[in-house]
Enzyme design. Structure first.
Site, PDB file in Angstrom:
ATOM      1  N   LEU A 145     -14.865 -27.246  45.087  1.00 13.07           N
ATOM      2  CA  LEU A 145     -16.112 -26.240  44.399  1.00 13.07           C
ATOM      3  C   LEU A 145     -15.802 -25.319  43.456  1.00 13.07           C
ATOM      4  CD1 LEU A 145     -19.026 -26.996  45.203  1.00 13.07           C
ATOM      5  CD2 LEU A 145     -19.007 -25.085  46.781  1.00 13.07           C
ATOM      6  N   THR A 171     -14.866 -24.412  39.166  1.00 18.04           N
ATOM      7  CA  THR A 171     -15.933 -24.430  38.120  1.00 18.04           C
ATOM      8  C   THR A 171     -16.672 -25.673  37.920  1.00 18.04           C
ATOM      9  OG1 THR A 171     -14.308 -23.009  37.222  1.00 18.04           O
ATOM     10  CG2 THR A 171     -15.776 -23.787  35.667  1.00 18.04           C
ATOM     11  N   VAL A 172     -15.853 -26.825  37.778  1.00 18.74           N
ATOM     12  CA  VAL A 172     -16.650 -28.180  37.469  1.00 18.74           C
ATOM     13  C   VAL A 172     -17.532 -28.618  38.813  1.00 18.74           C
ATOM     14  CG1 VAL A 172     -16.135 -30.689  36.903  1.00 18.74           C
ATOM     15  CG2 VAL A 172     -14.548 -28.713  36.093  1.00 18.74           C
ATOM     16  N   ILE A 214     -17.935 -34.272  26.175  1.00 16.89           N
ATOM     17  CA  ILE A 214     -18.082 -35.331  25.152  1.00 16.89           C
ATOM     18  C   ILE A 214     -17.923 -36.670  25.561  1.00 16.89           C
ATOM     19  CG2 ILE A 214     -17.153 -36.334  22.855  1.00 16.89           C
ATOM     20  CD1 ILE A 214     -16.009 -33.523  22.656  1.00 16.89           C
ATOM     21  N   GLY A 228     -10.524 -15.759  29.449  1.00 14.13           N
ATOM     22  CA  GLY A 228     -10.741 -16.733  30.477  1.00 14.13           C
ATOM     23  C   GLY A 228     -10.676 -18.078  29.936  1.00 14.13           C
ATOM     24  N   ASP A 276      -1.464 -31.054  28.392  1.00 15.80           N
ATOM     25  CA  ASP A 276      -2.749 -31.111  28.801  1.00 15.80           C
ATOM     26  C   ASP A 276      -3.354 -32.185  27.664  1.00 15.80           C
ATOM     27  OD1 ASP A 276      -5.383 -30.699  30.090  1.00 15.80           O
ATOM     28  OD2 ASP A 276      -5.943 -30.193  27.932  1.00 15.80           O
ATOM     29  N   LYS A 322      -4.375 -36.608  28.059  1.00 17.23           N
ATOM     30  CA  LYS A 322      -5.604 -36.915  27.564  1.00 17.23           C
ATOM     31  C   LYS A 322      -5.388 -38.150  26.711  1.00 17.23           C
ATOM     32  CE  LYS A 322      -7.969 -32.350  28.282  1.00 17.23           C
ATOM     33  NZ  LYS A 322      -8.212 -31.372  27.758  1.00 17.23           N
TER      34      LYS A 322
HETATM   35  N1  HSE Z   1      -7.593 -26.412  29.705  1.00 17.09           N
HETATM   36  C1  HSE Z   1      -8.020 -27.340  28.743  1.00 17.09           C
HETATM   37  C2  HSE Z   1      -8.647 -27.034  27.470  1.00 17.09           C
HETATM   38  C3  HSE Z   1      -9.571 -27.978  29.326  1.00 17.09           C
HETATM   39  O1  HSE Z   1      -8.313 -25.864  27.124  1.00 17.09           O
HETATM   40  O2  HSE Z   1      -8.975 -27.554  26.712  1.00 17.09           O
HETATM   41  C4  HSE Z   1      -9.542 -28.667  30.595  1.00 17.09           C
HETATM   42  O3  HSE Z   1      -8.940 -30.162  30.366  1.00 17.09           O
END
Ligand code: HSE
Length: 457
Positions: free
Chosen positions: A32, A34-35, A157, A208, A222, A226
């Site tokens: 539980l 942020t998302v 998106i 943040g 990251d 993706k």
């Molecule tokens: N940390 C990622 C970003 C968001 O800065 O886009 C979550 O994937």
């Protein structure tokens, strides 16, 4: 034949009246943060609109979070709160498990436990799917359950559904995305304010936007998670994060961003997946893009994904790549898809990676020295006759042609001159050879800076 008739029966039986009588889709929400809290709020605030679309409610039955007190406060009556997510996954009164815990270890155990217990899974966990996706998708198929992950790429998106469904008629040529908002914010601020990387990173942490440990974002990991997922969806290839080339933004200087600007380019961290005759390119790195391209003007924490496909041409998807409600929007869209289609036979569902299992091709992911792009090269040199000729000779010897050049003269503060070259498209392996020979010249000082250039026309 019997199976086929049975399938038809399921479809015939799903009349609107039947749907209205359907029980709610029962959800266990794991995590539980942020998302997770955004997902709870979207399901609550938009409940009637969602029911109009689905035909029956989507109901959160269980929330699992270590902070049970906070979870109880949000959940209110009618929702069970558990401290142990494994307990939630085992329950018989759950149809879908929404995994929003993150990471590879517990999250993987929970997702596999849910699948093996016959529950559908929605997750925003790109790291988990990019590394263990093939195993998880195979388990889901074996258990006849759905795994949906729209929120894992570019937050709110709907790029995954666009690729899986909206572009399904096409052969996709490439996907190029600004898919990390933290990096895009840092690069935008470096350009706008002429600040160095570390100053802007500190600012991003204060706002943040960047995590306390920003390594995965700024080192490109990251974005690589993706683009790995997007490459599988776009080309029908296995999920191969281990073969992605990853270079982050930590070495970029404000000087490079300013030189790029003078040459008519913006620097963006791009995730690129491209289909070529030789194989698939899968890479994340800082990239010069012509300033006039729409995607070059995506600023701050926003995300954008450009997809070039053979029938439709280029399409561009823009929006919030993170945040509570935008990411929840994607999670809830997946729940709606499951509510609508999970009763249908497997063959009527959109395949998890957009292609039928038999259609997946094991195309080679190309090593970077085989990749063809243009290059931005910056080097510090002695300001004397013949130096430029030496440098350009070594480039020519390696089949590298120059498109543009800027020279900044030596000054009383800086004894060396600076040369910035923009090359035509060439093979990366040839550039590597040229660079090591250029760096070995007596007249060249320090390592050469190299940034790839994509025209995206
Ligand atoms: N940390 C990622 C970003 C968001 O800065 O886009 C979550 O994937």
């Amino acid at each position: 034949m019997v199976e086929l008739l049975a399938s038809w029966k399921v479809i015939e039986n799903n009349t609107l009246a039947d749907l209205k009588m359907n029980k709610p889709l029962r959800v266990a929400l794991l995590g539980l943060g942020t998302v997770g809290s955004g997902t709870f709020n979207v399901l609550k605030d938009n409940a009637s609109e969602i029911e109009r679309r689905v035909g029956f409610p989507i109901q959160i039955k269980v929330i699992a979070d270590l902070n049970t007190e906070k979870a109880r406060e949000l959940a209110g009556p009618g929702v069970d709160v558990l401290g142990d997510a494994f307990e939630a996954v085992k329950r018989d009164d759950i149809d879908v498990v929404v995994e929003l815990i993150g990471g590879y270890t517990i999250a993987k155990q929970l997702v596999l436990a849910a699948i093996n217990a016959g529950k559908h899974v929605v997750t925003a966990n790109k790291a988990l799917l990019a590394v263990h996706g093939d195993e998880i998708f195979a388990a889901a198929e074996a258990n006849n359950v759905m795994v949906a992950f729209e929120a894992a790429v570019a937050g709110g998106i709907p790029v995954i559904k666009s690729i899986k469904e909206g572009l399904a008629a096409n052969k996709i040529e490439y996907v190029a995305g600004i898919i990390n908002g933290t990096c895009n914010f840092i690069l935008s601020e470096m350009r706008d304010k002429g600040l160095p990387f570390l100053d802007v990173l500190a600012q991003a942490q204060a706002f943040g936007y960047a995590e306390a440990d920003p390594t995965f974002d700024i080192e490109g990991v990251d974005a690589a998670h993706k683009i790995t997922l997007l490459s599988s969806l776009a080309f029908g290839v296995p999920v191969q994060f281990d073969k992605a080339y990853i270079e982050g933004i930590t070495k970029l200087t404000k000087e490079d961003i300013q030189f790029a600007e003078q040459l008519g380019y913006r620097v963006k961290l791009l995730g690129i997946a491209k289909r070529t005759e030789q194989g698939v390119e899968l890479r994340v790195h800082p990239t010069l893009i012509p300033s006039k391209r729409l995607i070059a003007n995506v600023e701050g924490v926003m995300n954008a994904v450009l997809v070039k496909a053979n029938a439709v041409g280029p399409t561009l998807y823009y929006g919030a790549g993170a945040g509570s409600l935008p990411t929840a929007s994607a999670v809830v869209a997946d729940l709606i898809e499951i509510a609508r289609t999970s009763q249908a036979p497997l063959s009527s569902r959109v395949p998890v990676l957009a292609f039928q299992k038999e259609g997946v091709q094991n195309l080679e992911v190309l090593a970077m020295d085989k990749v063809v792009t243009a290059f931005y090269l910056r080097l510090a040199v002695d300001d004397r006759p013949g130096v430029l000729a030496e440098v350009t000779r070594l480039l020519a010897d390696n089949q590298i042609s120059i498109e543009a050049m800027i020279q900044r003269q030596a000054t009383s503060e800086k004894e060396t001159a600076e040369i910035v070259l923009l090359t035509h498209r060439c093979v990366e392996g040839d550039v590597n050879k040229a660079i090591s020979r250029i760096e070995a010249l007596d007249s060249v000082h320090g390592p050469l800076t190299r940034i790839r250039v994509e025209d995206l026309s």
